[in-house]
Enzyme design. Sequence first.
Site, PDB file in Angstrom:
ATOM      1  N   SER A 214       0.798  -1.231   0.000  1.00 44.18           N
ATOM      2  CA  SER A 214       0.000   0.000   0.000  1.00 44.18           C
ATOM      3  C   SER A 214       0.825   1.271   0.000  1.00 44.18           C
ATOM      4  O   SER A 214       0.348   2.323  -0.402  1.00 44.18           O
ATOM      5  CB  SER A 214      -0.918   0.010   1.219  1.00 44.18           C
ATOM      6  OG  SER A 214      -0.161  -0.102   2.408  1.00 44.18           O
TER       7      SER A 214
ATOM      8  N   HIS B 179      -5.396  -3.588  -2.031  1.00 39.97           N
ATOM      9  CA  HIS B 179      -5.148  -2.578  -3.071  1.00 39.97           C
ATOM     10  C   HIS B 179      -5.144  -3.170  -4.471  1.00 39.97           C
ATOM     11  O   HIS B 179      -4.883  -2.456  -5.429  1.00 39.97           O
ATOM     12  CB  HIS B 179      -3.827  -1.845  -2.792  1.00 39.97           C
ATOM     13  CG  HIS B 179      -3.921  -1.002  -1.572  1.00 39.97           C
ATOM     14  ND1 HIS B 179      -4.374   0.303  -1.601  1.00 39.97           N
ATOM     15  CD2 HIS B 179      -3.683  -1.296  -0.271  1.00 39.97           C
ATOM     16  CE1 HIS B 179      -4.382   0.779  -0.367  1.00 39.97           C
ATOM     17  NE2 HIS B 179      -3.975  -0.174   0.458  1.00 39.97           N
TER      18      HIS B 179
ATOM     19  N   LYS C   3     -11.544   0.435  -1.037  1.00 35.99           N
ATOM     20  CA  LYS C   3     -10.537   1.070  -1.897  1.00 35.99           C
ATOM     21  C   LYS C   3     -11.086   1.070  -3.335  1.00 35.99           C
ATOM     22  O   LYS C   3     -12.013   1.821  -3.587  1.00 35.99           O
ATOM     23  CB  LYS C   3      -9.201   0.376  -1.698  1.00 35.99           C
ATOM     24  CG  LYS C   3      -8.863   0.439  -0.186  1.00 35.99           C
ATOM     25  CD  LYS C   3      -7.536   0.016   0.187  1.00 35.99           C
ATOM     26  CE  LYS C   3      -7.396  -0.121   1.698  1.00 35.99           C
ATOM     27  NZ  LYS C   3      -7.595   1.103   2.478  1.00 35.99           N
TER      28      LYS C   3
HETATM   29  C1  LIG Z   1      -2.896  -3.358   2.788  1.00 34.77           C
HETATM   30  C2  LIG Z   1      -4.060  -2.940   3.631  1.00 34.77           C
HETATM   31  N1  LIG Z   1      -4.720  -3.877   4.333  1.00 34.77           N
HETATM   32  C3  LIG Z   1      -5.771  -3.558   5.097  1.00 34.77           C
HETATM   33  C4  LIG Z   1      -6.219  -2.264   5.190  1.00 34.77           C
HETATM   34  C5  LIG Z   1      -7.381  -1.942   6.064  1.00 34.77           C
HETATM   35  O1  LIG Z   1      -8.554  -1.854   5.298  1.00 34.77           O
HETATM   36  P1  LIG Z   1      -9.817  -1.109   5.884  1.00 34.77           P
HETATM   37  O2  LIG Z   1      -9.643   0.337   5.582  1.00 34.77           O
HETATM   38  O3  LIG Z   1     -10.979  -1.735   5.189  1.00 34.77           O
HETATM   39  O4  LIG Z   1      -9.813  -1.382   7.357  1.00 34.77           O
HETATM   40  C6  LIG Z   1      -5.584  -1.264   4.475  1.00 34.77           C
HETATM   41  C7  LIG Z   1      -6.073   0.126   4.548  1.00 34.77           C
HETATM   42  O5  LIG Z   1      -5.450   1.029   4.945  1.00 34.77           O
HETATM   43  C8  LIG Z   1      -4.462  -1.599   3.690  1.00 34.77           C
HETATM   44  O6  LIG Z   1      -3.787  -0.666   3.018  1.00 34.77           O
END
Ligand SMILES: Cc1ncc(COP(=O)(O)O)c(C=O)c1O
Length: 389
Positions: free
Chosen positions: A178, A206, A237
């Site tokens: 990310s 992502h 996302k």
């Molecule tokens: C790689 C990754 N996993 C999990 C999440 C968490 O997702 P959520 O915003 O649905 O809690 C994010 C978000 O920031 C992320 O970038």
Amino acid sequence: MIQSLQRELDDLKAEGLYRWLRQVDGPQGPRISVDGREAIHFAGSDYLGLAGHPRLKEAACQATLRYGCGVAAARLISGNHDLYPQLEERLARFKQAEAALLFSTGYQANLGVISALMDSSDVIFSDTLNHASIVDGCRLSRARVRIFPHNDLVALARLLKQEQSARRRLIVIDGLYSMDGDVAPLKEIVGLAERYDCLTMVDDSHSIGVLGENGRGTAEATGVLGRIDIETGSLAKAMGGFGAYVVGHRTVIEYLTNRARPFIFTCALPPVVVATAIEALTIVEQEPERRERLWNNTRYMRVRLREIGFDVNPNGTQIIPLVVGEPERTMRFCQELLCRGIFAQGIRYPSVPRGTERIRLTVTALHSQADLDAALTALTETGQSLQLV
Ligand SMILES: Cc1ncc(COP(=O)(O)O)c(C=O)c1O
């Protein structure tokens, strides 16, 4: 007691690591108002431009009229409306997995899966750049965690060889990182997992909707669809809404339904969220041209940024890190960009390792050519004023 908290906050300020909330107005999209200033938006994760799509809004309105605003119960109590299994079946089919389970957020999905599946008899192999929710899931599980350098297959193989006696072994990675925008070498990792009889878990937050010919994510893009044991992902996302999923073997999903505390002990998602995700998935399947526009925009930005002098891989993804390496300079970069009408967030420790602070620039399918060119002009001027290019 409060004074000691204040002292820590003051330390954060002194280190340039203090965080504050910016005021954003209006819906997601290529234009946004940030702290009262109009800007072109390069800081979000609405990669396909679905958050403001009329069909998602319509689905949300219809679901609200039919189901109301919330269900006021966990799914295992009285909250399991027909929409939830509908979305789970669609996600499982889309990901070519046996079954799926919804979670409230991607954070909770990672926390829930890792802490349910693994305990102190087990070993987890975790990439050093994994998302915070994976790190926290590992900690909560009390399993032994062996961290390997980012995408380092030799180091991973060495650890796998050392840890063959543990009860359960799990390799956990992000599919598309990310903050770095690079893709995990999944084919090689799956090969290692199969060789050392290890479970694999990939966070595809992502990449769902984005990577692979049909947007099925990292597994599709790297040719290992159907060979990943567990995939998690956020629906907040590219899918433009909210919520999260886990897909995998039927037994894993059944196990999580019984054991994952962030699934069991929380209220079911509002039906409006689930209806929105169903519509988003339909659009992802019906409109591949969104992905095509995203990739055209991404390629254009990456090539031009490299020409300008930023250290950017021309073949990377829609997440483009511009590494500055110092927290204060990073936030100055961010602020100067904003003054020039471009919003791209500065990212600092602990979101990234110290010394790798950066601007995280994200491209979407909805950016016009004029938006991209305006960003490139602002990035050139700001980069030059901070002596980065
Ligand atoms: C790689 C990754 N996993 C999990 C999440 C968490 O997702 P959520 O915003 O649905 O809690 C994010 C978000 O920031 C992320 O970038």
